[in-house]
Design an enzyme around this catalytic site. Sequence first.
Site, PDB file in Angstrom:
ATOM      1  N   ASP A   1       0.862  -1.165   0.000  1.00  0.00           N
ATOM      2  CA  ASP A   1       0.000   0.000   0.000  1.00  0.00           C
ATOM      3  C   ASP A   1       0.915   1.237   0.000  1.00  0.00           C
ATOM      4  O   ASP A   1       2.107   1.129   0.282  1.00  0.00           O
ATOM      5  CB  ASP A   1      -0.865  -0.078   1.270  1.00  0.00           C
ATOM      6  CG  ASP A   1      -1.538   1.226   1.567  1.00  0.00           C
ATOM      7  OD1 ASP A   1      -2.186   1.785   0.665  1.00  0.00           O
ATOM      8  OD2 ASP A   1      -1.390   1.711   2.723  1.00  0.00           O
TER       9      ASP A   1
ATOM     10  N   ASP B   1       0.018   5.168   1.118  1.00  0.00           N
ATOM     11  CA  ASP B   1      -0.082   6.108   2.246  1.00  0.00           C
ATOM     12  C   ASP B   1      -0.090   5.384   3.585  1.00  0.00           C
ATOM     13  O   ASP B   1      -0.932   4.531   3.834  1.00  0.00           O
ATOM     14  CB  ASP B   1      -1.344   6.968   2.104  1.00  0.00           C
ATOM     15  CG  ASP B   1      -1.334   7.762   0.795  1.00  0.00           C
ATOM     16  OD1 ASP B   1      -0.267   8.298   0.442  1.00  0.00           O
ATOM     17  OD2 ASP B   1      -2.385   7.807   0.130  1.00  0.00           O
TER      18      ASP B   1
END
Length: 433
Positions: free
Chosen positions: A252, A254
Amino acid sequence: MIALIQAGGAGTRLKSITGDSLPKPMVLINGKPILEHQIDSLKASDVKDIVIVISKNGGPIENYFGDGTKFGVRISYIKEEEPLGTAGALSLFKKRFNEDFILLFGDLMLDIDFTRFVAFHKEKKAMISAFAHPNSHPFDSDLLLSDSDDRITGVDSKHNVRDYYYENLVNAGVYVVSKEVLSSVPSPIKMDFEKDVLSLYVKKGEAYAYRSSEYVKDCGTPERYLSVNEDSKNGIVSMKNLRNKQRCIFLDRDGTINKFGDFVTSSDKLFLNPDAAKAIKLINESSYIAICVTNQPVVARGETTFEELKNIHNKMEDLLGKEGAYLNDLFFCPHHPDKGFPGEVKELKIDCDCRKPKIGMLLKAQKRYNIDFSKSWMIGDTKQDVQTGINAGCQTVLLTCGDPHPEKKFKEAQETFTSSSLYDAISTILNAK
Ligand SMILES: [Zn+2]
């Protein structure tokens, strides 16, 4: 398909390993000359007609390979009386052959699925396709600039001052070339393939970048030679051939790679987590590939543009690259399902197939890199990431150092393990294999 291997270079920096007389392509890696590794890789893709360009010091090459019978291929030679640079010999090649060909340089350790590469070349109707990949030192490498259709739009020399954020995409020196290109090398004069030939087709918009995670490394210095030798012995070189199923660590963005905080709507809002580069470097040195998959509804909401998002991602790659780490690829979802907000981009307000926890981005990656989900991992800082990994059949890690509310959605999703740092999570995965 024919392959043309440029094996005429001098290779002075490797004298400490090769001794004075041995041409660089004859340097032994894991007990075999680099050139033989190349020929094995070509043969495995059913490329059995090979022309080797040698210099007047190329005797040992000709003696070792002969006409190729012993190696299951047909080899002929072009002998350069004078060095013709990396392209001059193409004019001699033209006299003998009239078809598309693979062009590679004899000092590169590689193992590539050329069938896949050639299919890309044909699909794009390219004149030249360049094998392109990120590396651990983009700051001192020539970079390829490309558009979203993989067309090469420019080459940025390592000698230029770079006052912008750049994508880590480096020209590896392996090409598929259409026969029409041979007309741009009319006579056997000294020419440089990149400067004099590739640049011509970049200007015409007929050169494409083929992105791959396969192993292509130059062993031009004693340090590089040692690490390539190690990789070959450990099986990493052959394992990364895309004919083989790949293991991937999906990341992922952020909260996982960059610091969790406000929405990142411009590049000045993106900062790496302190252990991100060190952690991703671990993946780069392993047999896994590293791919970022990120939901960016900020585009659908009109808070940023595709152009700025590209700039944000270039900053991330740039920062990682400065610390010797890279992502093999990045996929993003610009969509969002809920309509009716001021400033939104209506055509992106859809219920798409790529917004996590849907697995559209992972499926795209799987197609491009031949990924085996059951041997892959998804790491993120929310249960939405965990659910994404589960939906694809991957194992998962929930990071507890990102989003302070990881359980907002999909709280039932059960991760394989939790970790308080990306570095620890990746170490655990790599040590468990
Ligand atoms: Zn989407």
